[in-house]
Design a protein around this motif. Structure first.
Motif, PDB file in Angstrom:
ATOM      1  N   UNK A  47      31.928 -62.690  37.763  1.00 19.50           N
ATOM      2  CA  UNK A  47      31.090 -63.390  36.796  1.00 19.50           C
ATOM      3  C   UNK A  47      30.401 -62.418  35.834  1.00 19.50           C
ATOM      4  N   UNK A  48      30.074 -61.214  36.294  1.00 22.17           N
ATOM      5  CA  UNK A  48      29.516 -60.202  35.395  1.00 22.17           C
ATOM      6  C   UNK A  48      30.519 -59.852  34.303  1.00 22.17           C
ATOM      7  N   UNK A  49      31.788 -59.785  34.684  1.00 24.75           N
ATOM      8  CA  UNK A  49      32.846 -59.517  33.698  1.00 24.75           C
ATOM      9  C   UNK A  49      32.952 -60.674  32.710  1.00 24.75           C
ATOM     10  N   UNK A  50      32.847 -61.897  33.205  1.00 23.04           N
ATOM     11  CA  UNK A  50      32.885 -63.076  32.336  1.00 23.04           C
ATOM     12  C   UNK A  50      31.725 -63.036  31.343  1.00 23.04           C
ATOM     13  N   UNK A  51      30.535 -62.659  31.816  1.00 31.74           N
ATOM     14  CA  UNK A  51      29.371 -62.532  30.931  1.00 31.74           C
ATOM     15  C   UNK A  51      29.664 -61.586  29.774  1.00 31.74           C
ATOM     16  N   UNK A  52      30.209 -60.433  30.112  1.00 29.79           N
ATOM     17  CA  UNK A  52      30.451 -59.401  29.105  1.00 29.79           C
ATOM     18  C   UNK A  52      31.469 -59.858  28.066  1.00 29.79           C
ATOM     19  N   UNK A  53      32.546 -60.457  28.522  1.00 30.69           N
ATOM     20  CA  UNK A  53      33.591 -60.910  27.608  1.00 30.69           C
ATOM     21  C   UNK A  53      33.077 -62.022  26.704  1.00 30.69           C
ATOM     22  N   UNK A  54      32.207 -62.884  27.226  1.00 32.56           N
ATOM     23  CA  UNK A  54      31.718 -64.034  26.463  1.00 32.56           C
ATOM     24  C   UNK A  54      30.910 -63.635  25.236  1.00 32.56           C
ATOM     25  N   UNK A  55      30.285 -62.461  25.248  1.00 29.51           N
ATOM     26  CA  UNK A  55      29.500 -62.032  24.078  1.00 29.51           C
ATOM     27  C   UNK A  55      30.180 -60.896  23.320  1.00 29.51           C
ATOM     28  N   UNK A  56      31.384 -60.534  23.733  1.00 28.41           N
ATOM     29  CA  UNK A  56      32.106 -59.451  23.064  1.00 28.41           C
ATOM     30  C   UNK A  56      32.719 -59.946  21.760  1.00 28.41           C
ATOM     31  N   UNK A  57      33.380 -59.037  21.060  1.00 29.30           N
ATOM     32  CA  UNK A  57      34.046 -59.408  19.799  1.00 29.30           C
ATOM     33  C   UNK A  57      35.478 -59.862  20.036  1.00 29.30           C
ATOM     34  N   UNK A  58      35.881 -59.923  21.300  1.00 30.92           N
ATOM     35  CA  UNK A  58      37.234 -60.353  21.648  1.00 30.92           C
ATOM     36  C   UNK A  58      37.246 -61.868  21.799  1.00 30.92           C
ATOM     37  N   UNK A  59      38.166 -62.534  21.114  1.00 29.55           N
ATOM     38  CA  UNK A  59      38.192 -63.996  21.123  1.00 29.55           C
ATOM     39  C   UNK A  59      39.619 -64.511  21.334  1.00 29.55           C
ATOM     40  N   UNK A  60      39.714 -65.834  21.519  1.00 27.05           N
ATOM     41  CA  UNK A  60      41.014 -66.491  21.591  1.00 27.05           C
ATOM     42  C   UNK A  60      41.851 -66.079  22.789  1.00 27.05           C
ATOM     43  N   UNK A  61      43.156 -65.968  22.540  1.00 24.00           N
ATOM     44  CA  UNK A  61      44.095 -65.642  23.614  1.00 24.00           C
ATOM     45  C   UNK A  61      43.816 -64.265  24.200  1.00 24.00           C
ATOM     46  N   UNK A  62      43.355 -63.351  23.353  1.00 19.06           N
ATOM     47  CA  UNK A  62      43.046 -62.009  23.848  1.00 19.06           C
ATOM     48  C   UNK A  62      41.867 -62.038  24.824  1.00 19.06           C
ATOM     49  N   UNK A  63      40.874 -62.869  24.528  1.00 27.34           N
ATOM     50  CA  UNK A  63      39.730 -63.009  25.424  1.00 27.34           C
ATOM     51  C   UNK A  63      40.172 -63.598  26.761  1.00 27.34           C
ATOM     52  N   UNK A  64      41.053 -64.589  26.704  1.00 21.38           N
ATOM     53  CA  UNK A  64      41.565 -65.195  27.934  1.00 21.38           C
ATOM     54  C   UNK A  64      42.322 -64.167  28.769  1.00 21.38           C
ATOM     55  N   UNK A  65      43.081 -63.304  28.092  1.00 24.61           N
ATOM     56  CA  UNK A  65      43.844 -62.261  28.780  1.00 24.61           C
ATOM     57  C   UNK A  65      42.899 -61.261  29.451  1.00 24.61           C
ATOM     58  N   UNK A  66      41.903 -60.803  28.701  1.00 23.91           N
ATOM     59  CA  UNK A  66      40.926 -59.864  29.258  1.00 23.91           C
ATOM     60  C   UNK A  66      40.179 -60.486  30.433  1.00 23.91           C
ATOM     61  N   UNK A  67      39.841 -61.765  30.299  1.00 26.42           N
ATOM     62  CA  UNK A  67      39.104 -62.447  31.354  1.00 26.42           C
ATOM     63  C   UNK A  67      39.939 -62.528  32.633  1.00 26.42           C
ATOM     64  N   UNK A  68      41.212 -62.868  32.498  1.00 26.08           N
ATOM     65  CA  UNK A  68      42.088 -62.968  33.663  1.00 26.08           C
ATOM     66  C   UNK A  68      42.255 -61.610  34.346  1.00 26.08           C
ATOM     67  N   UNK A  69      42.466 -60.581  33.541  1.00 24.53           N
ATOM     68  CA  UNK A  69      42.625 -59.236  34.096  1.00 24.53           C
ATOM     69  C   UNK A  69      41.325 -58.773  34.747  1.00 24.53           C
TER      70      UNK A  69
END
Length: 287
Positions: free
Chosen positions: A107-129
């Motif tokens: 969930x800490x990783x999810x927090x970080x990705x949610x406010x990052x500049x990464x969006x869309x499919x790339x954000x989903x990819x980063x979140x899964x990894x």
């Protein structure tokens, strides 16, 4: 009892009190932060609200785990004059930390990705990894540090600890890529500095966990166990509350910038940070 298990020690009354104090303070601090997160979620636009939701879940789950830790620590040691002797279930004063981390670290990783500049499919990819690596890091640590022979098997400790470490390295590499993206995409944003600080904080404070894990590879003493419990309690406060507060600030700053830019954010009203209005001359939602 095997001296490689951190919890199989005899504690002095002072050491027992210090551990109890550290566990209780950490739990109460997490409860307070959970309330703060719940009551300030409206300050963040819908776009970044997943970060606030994840942060709230982190605080609630960690608070509940600390309740279990306090109860099991109290039940896991028997007082004899001025000493506290470990009982057969003393490992339960330690194992619940892994239950907490298995949920909260992803969930800490999810927090970080949610406010990052990464969006869309790339954000989903980063979140899964990121979620996979975070869960792998904790689960493999639990296998070697607790599940196999209650953490007393040195071979298991080092083998599974090494696998956990590789997952941690993978997360750090991902954080570096996220930081590079932010420096490019948020170069003119006031949110860049706290975002960088949040990543740096997480990278630095996470070193405390493998350091404590490594304690089990040696003969441990009551002092070692006391230090480990206090260190992890402090690390949890910093990694969950300090990091969460930074993520909340990033989300508010990005919300303010979106509102000022005329983006329909789903957020009504001005944004206030440290008592100062951050939305610019126009208030409320704009389209």
């Amino acid at each position: 009892m095997n001296n490689n298990a951190l919890w199989n020690v005899t504690l002095s009354s002072g050491q027992h009190a210090v551990i109890f104090y550290a566990l209780a303070v950490a739990g109460l601090a997490l409860a307070a932060f959970a309330v703060r997160q719940l009551t300030t979620m409206h300050e963040i636009s819908v776009r970044y609200r997943p970060a606030a939701i994840a942060g709230t879940c982190v605080a609630v789950v960690a608070f509940l785990s600390y309740i279990v830790l306090v109860l099991k620590f109290d039940a896991g040691y028997t007082q004899t004059v001025d000493r506290w002797t470990a009982a057969s279930n003393a490992f339960l004063s330690w194992a619940p930390r892994y239950f907490d981390w298995t949920v909260t670290v992803p969930l800490l990783v999810v927090e970080l990705i949610a406010v990052s500049s990464i969006v869309g499919a790339q954000a989903a990819k980063y979140r899964a990894i990121g979620i996979s690596l975070a869960a792998g890091m904790i689960i493999t640590g639990f296998i070697g540090g607790v599940a196999i022979d209650e953490g007393t098997n040195l071979a298991a400790l080092w083998i599974w600890g090494a696998i956990s470490g590789l997952c941690m390295v993978g997360l750090y590499v991902m954080f570096v890529f996220m930081l590079l993206h932010a420096r490019r995409d948020l170069a003119r944003s006031s949110a860049l500095q706290p975002f960088q600080f949040a990543i740096t904080l997480l990278i630095v404070i996470w070193f405390a966990y493998p350091a404590v894990f490594a304690f089990q590879g040696f003969d441990v003493t009551a002092g070692t166990y006391t230090t480990a419990q206090v260190l992890l309690s402090v690390a949890d406060i910093i990694a969950k509350i300090g990091f969460g507060a930074l993520i909340h600030k990033v989300a508010k700053l990005r919300t303010a910038e979106d509102v000022a830019a005329g983006i329909d954010t789903g957020h009504d009203g001005p944004v206030w940070i440290n008592g100062q209005r951050a939305t610019g001359p126009q208030n409320g939602r704009r389209s």
